[in-house]
Write a protein that holds these residues in place. Sequence first.
Motif, PDB file in Angstrom:
ATOM      1  N   LYS A  69      46.898 -12.270  21.592  1.00  0.00           N
ATOM      2  CA  LYS A  69      45.896 -12.692  22.575  1.00  0.00           C
ATOM      3  C   LYS A  69      46.085 -14.155  22.988  1.00  0.00           C
ATOM      4  CE  LYS A  69      42.294  -9.411  21.233  1.00  0.00           C
ATOM      5  NZ  LYS A  69      40.860  -9.245  20.867  1.00  0.00           N
ATOM      6  N   PHE A  70      47.302 -14.658  22.847  1.00  0.00           N
ATOM      7  CA  PHE A  70      47.599 -16.056  23.172  1.00  0.00           C
ATOM      8  C   PHE A  70      47.232 -16.388  24.609  1.00  0.00           C
ATOM      9  CE2 PHE A  70      50.125 -19.785  24.106  1.00  0.00           C
ATOM     10  CZ  PHE A  70      50.206 -20.479  22.915  1.00  0.00           C
ATOM     11  N   GLN A  71      47.717 -15.585  25.545  1.00  0.00           N
ATOM     12  CA  GLN A  71      47.451 -15.840  26.956  1.00  0.00           C
ATOM     13  C   GLN A  71      45.978 -15.629  27.287  1.00  0.00           C
ATOM     14  OE1 GLN A  71      49.632 -17.193  28.906  1.00  0.00           O
ATOM     15  NE2 GLN A  71      51.258 -17.081  27.358  1.00  0.00           N
ATOM     16  N   ASP A  72      45.354 -14.630  26.653  1.00  0.00           N
ATOM     17  CA  ASP A  72      43.924 -14.388  26.880  1.00  0.00           C
ATOM     18  C   ASP A  72      43.108 -15.599  26.460  1.00  0.00           C
ATOM     19  OD1 ASP A  72      44.513 -11.844  27.760  1.00  0.00           O
ATOM     20  OD2 ASP A  72      44.127 -10.899  25.821  1.00  0.00           O
ATOM     21  N   TYR A  73      43.478 -16.170  25.319  1.00  0.00           N
ATOM     22  CA  TYR A  73      42.737 -17.336  24.831  1.00  0.00           C
ATOM     23  C   TYR A  73      42.904 -18.526  25.765  1.00  0.00           C
ATOM     24  CZ  TYR A  73      41.649 -21.526  22.251  1.00  0.00           C
ATOM     25  OH  TYR A  73      41.154 -22.748  21.909  1.00  0.00           O
ATOM     26  N   GLU A  74      44.129 -18.809  26.184  1.00  0.00           N
ATOM     27  CA  GLU A  74      44.349 -19.958  27.073  1.00  0.00           C
ATOM     28  C   GLU A  74      43.628 -19.760  28.402  1.00  0.00           C
ATOM     29  OE1 GLU A  74      48.275 -21.407  27.600  1.00  0.00           O
ATOM     30  OE2 GLU A  74      48.315 -22.226  25.549  1.00  0.00           O
ATOM     31  N   ARG A  75      43.636 -18.536  28.918  1.00  0.00           N
ATOM     32  CA  ARG A  75      42.942 -18.256  30.172  1.00  0.00           C
ATOM     33  C   ARG A  75      41.436 -18.466  30.004  1.00  0.00           C
ATOM     34  NH1 ARG A  75      45.356 -14.049  31.188  1.00  0.00           N
ATOM     35  NH2 ARG A  75      43.972 -12.529  30.176  1.00  0.00           N
ATOM     36  N   VAL A 116      32.932 -15.212  28.000  1.00  0.00           N
ATOM     37  CA  VAL A 116      32.805 -16.166  26.905  1.00  0.00           C
ATOM     38  C   VAL A 116      33.009 -15.457  25.572  1.00  0.00           C
ATOM     39  CG1 VAL A 116      31.184 -17.631  25.632  1.00  0.00           C
ATOM     40  CG2 VAL A 116      31.335 -17.816  28.123  1.00  0.00           C
ATOM     41  N   GLU A 117      32.346 -14.307  25.414  1.00  0.00           N
ATOM     42  CA  GLU A 117      32.468 -13.545  24.170  1.00  0.00           C
ATOM     43  C   GLU A 117      33.906 -13.094  23.947  1.00  0.00           C
ATOM     44  OE1 GLU A 117      30.156 -13.189  21.924  1.00  0.00           O
ATOM     45  OE2 GLU A 117      28.719 -14.317  23.147  1.00  0.00           O
ATOM     46  N   ALA A 118      34.561 -12.664  25.028  1.00  0.00           N
ATOM     47  CA  ALA A 118      35.961 -12.236  24.910  1.00  0.00           C
ATOM     48  C   ALA A 118      36.842 -13.420  24.527  1.00  0.00           C
ATOM     49  CB  ALA A 118      36.436 -11.625  26.227  1.00  0.00           C
ATOM     50  N   GLY A 119      36.547 -14.606  25.106  1.00  0.00           N
ATOM     51  CA  GLY A 119      37.313 -15.807  24.771  1.00  0.00           C
ATOM     52  C   GLY A 119      37.148 -16.192  23.319  1.00  0.00           C
ATOM     53  N   LEU A 120      35.918 -16.110  22.812  1.00  0.00           N
ATOM     54  CA  LEU A 120      35.657 -16.439  21.415  1.00  0.00           C
ATOM     55  C   LEU A 120      36.390 -15.488  20.478  1.00  0.00           C
ATOM     56  CD1 LEU A 120      31.811 -17.219  21.566  1.00  0.00           C
ATOM     57  CD2 LEU A 120      33.691 -18.873  21.396  1.00  0.00           C
ATOM     58  N   ASN A 121      36.508 -14.238  20.890  1.00  0.00           N
ATOM     59  CA  ASN A 121      37.175 -13.241  20.056  1.00  0.00           C
ATOM     60  C   ASN A 121      38.693 -13.348  20.107  1.00  0.00           C
ATOM     61  OD1 ASN A 121      34.751 -12.084  19.195  1.00  0.00           O
ATOM     62  ND2 ASN A 121      34.676 -10.694  20.960  1.00  0.00           N
ATOM     63  N   SER A 122      39.221 -14.164  21.015  1.00  0.00           N
ATOM     64  CA  SER A 122      40.669 -14.298  21.148  1.00  0.00           C
ATOM     65  C   SER A 122      41.226 -15.438  20.322  1.00  0.00           C
ATOM     66  CB  SER A 122      41.049 -14.503  22.629  1.00  0.00           C
ATOM     67  OG  SER A 122      40.569 -15.762  23.103  1.00  0.00           O
ATOM     68  N   ARG A 123      40.362 -16.160  19.593  1.00  0.00           N
ATOM     69  CA  ARG A 123      40.848 -17.257  18.769  1.00  0.00           C
ATOM     70  C   ARG A 123      39.990 -17.386  17.516  1.00  0.00           C
ATOM     71  NH1 ARG A 123      36.062 -20.157  18.203  1.00  0.00           N
ATOM     72  NH2 ARG A 123      35.405 -21.232  20.078  1.00  0.00           N
ATOM     73  N   ASP A 124      40.585 -18.018  16.517  1.00  0.00           N
ATOM     74  CA  ASP A 124      39.904 -18.297  15.260  1.00  0.00           C
ATOM     75  C   ASP A 124      39.728 -19.803  15.161  1.00  0.00           C
ATOM     76  OD1 ASP A 124      38.928 -18.429  12.691  1.00  0.00           O
ATOM     77  OD2 ASP A 124      40.847 -17.999  11.724  1.00  0.00           O
ATOM     78  N   GLN A 125      38.479 -20.264  15.075  1.00  0.00           N
ATOM     79  CA  GLN A 125      38.223 -21.700  14.979  1.00  0.00           C
ATOM     80  C   GLN A 125      38.476 -22.119  13.532  1.00  0.00           C
ATOM     81  OE1 GLN A 125      34.164 -23.129  15.737  1.00  0.00           O
ATOM     82  NE2 GLN A 125      35.050 -24.724  17.012  1.00  0.00           N
ATOM     83  N   LYS A 126      39.601 -22.821  13.312  1.00  0.00           N
ATOM     84  CA  LYS A 126      40.048 -23.106  11.959  1.00  0.00           C
ATOM     85  C   LYS A 126      39.320 -24.299  11.332  1.00  0.00           C
ATOM     86  CE  LYS A 126      42.952 -21.044  10.412  1.00  0.00           C
ATOM     87  NZ  LYS A 126      42.924 -19.763   9.669  1.00  0.00           N
ATOM     88  N   TRP A 127      39.304 -25.436  12.035  1.00  0.00           N
ATOM     89  CA  TRP A 127      38.689 -26.642  11.478  1.00  0.00           C
ATOM     90  C   TRP A 127      38.013 -27.429  12.590  1.00  0.00           C
ATOM     91  CZ3 TRP A 127      44.119 -25.964  10.830  1.00  0.00           C
ATOM     92  CH2 TRP A 127      44.475 -25.357   9.635  1.00  0.00           C
TER      93      TRP A 127
END
Length: 265
Positions: free
Chosen positions: A167-173, A243-254
Amino acid sequence: MKKQLAVLFITLFTCFNLYGQEQQYVVLEFIKVEPDRVLDYLEYKDFLANVHKVSKEEGHINGWDLWSLQSGSDLEGENFQYVTVTYYSDPVKMMNGNDMEQLVADAIKAFPNMSAAEARQKIRDALDMRDLAVRNYMVQVASTADNFEFQPGILASFDLMKAVEGKFQDYERAEQEVFLPHHQRKINADLMESWRFLRTALPTGSEAKSTHMTMNVYSDYLQFFNSMEFEDMEITEEQQQEVEAGLNSRDQKWVYLATLETVVR
């Protein structure tokens, strides 16, 4: 190894050719200083600030920040106290940023009464004073439209993210099309000063601990806490789903909250 380096520079120069001189490259260094050496390190950071001023004048860097970390999750199991951010105009300068001979030459210009040997030892002492465990090479992908000038005392949160595999491209978009406008509205409402979205500039595999970072800048704690209460009344139901889809495309690490101590521009 040679193949990896070739891929690295092809990637970096592709970005450079696409965006030209306006593209910004950034190196973040998370720093740990032993408690009994903090005062000594603070003396060295003033020396390094003067060296970086010359580096800026000579065109080696675009700027340099030193931030003190106030709070945040424990990155890599270390208790970091500082993070430095060095800005470059192109990937070659970024990769040569720690060249000792260049630093020595800049130090001599900053301190004309200092010999080359003294400058070299001073730089080594300054670098040996801290434990540098994490260095991130990054390229800026997007930013808000603002003219905010960094000054000591401002706040920033450094949010390190890892895009979900596949989901790299989804997250950046999502960051550019959904979250950037949201932060721009915050800025327009005087609830934030600046926002930047960066990705790692070095090739990473599935085991990379982070792939992206957002830098959220505030004038003070009052603005920071008011920003946390912001409700985006302009957002539509469709945008909320994005927004929800964007949040699900990445893991907030720190996430680290930091105060700017020293700035070179």
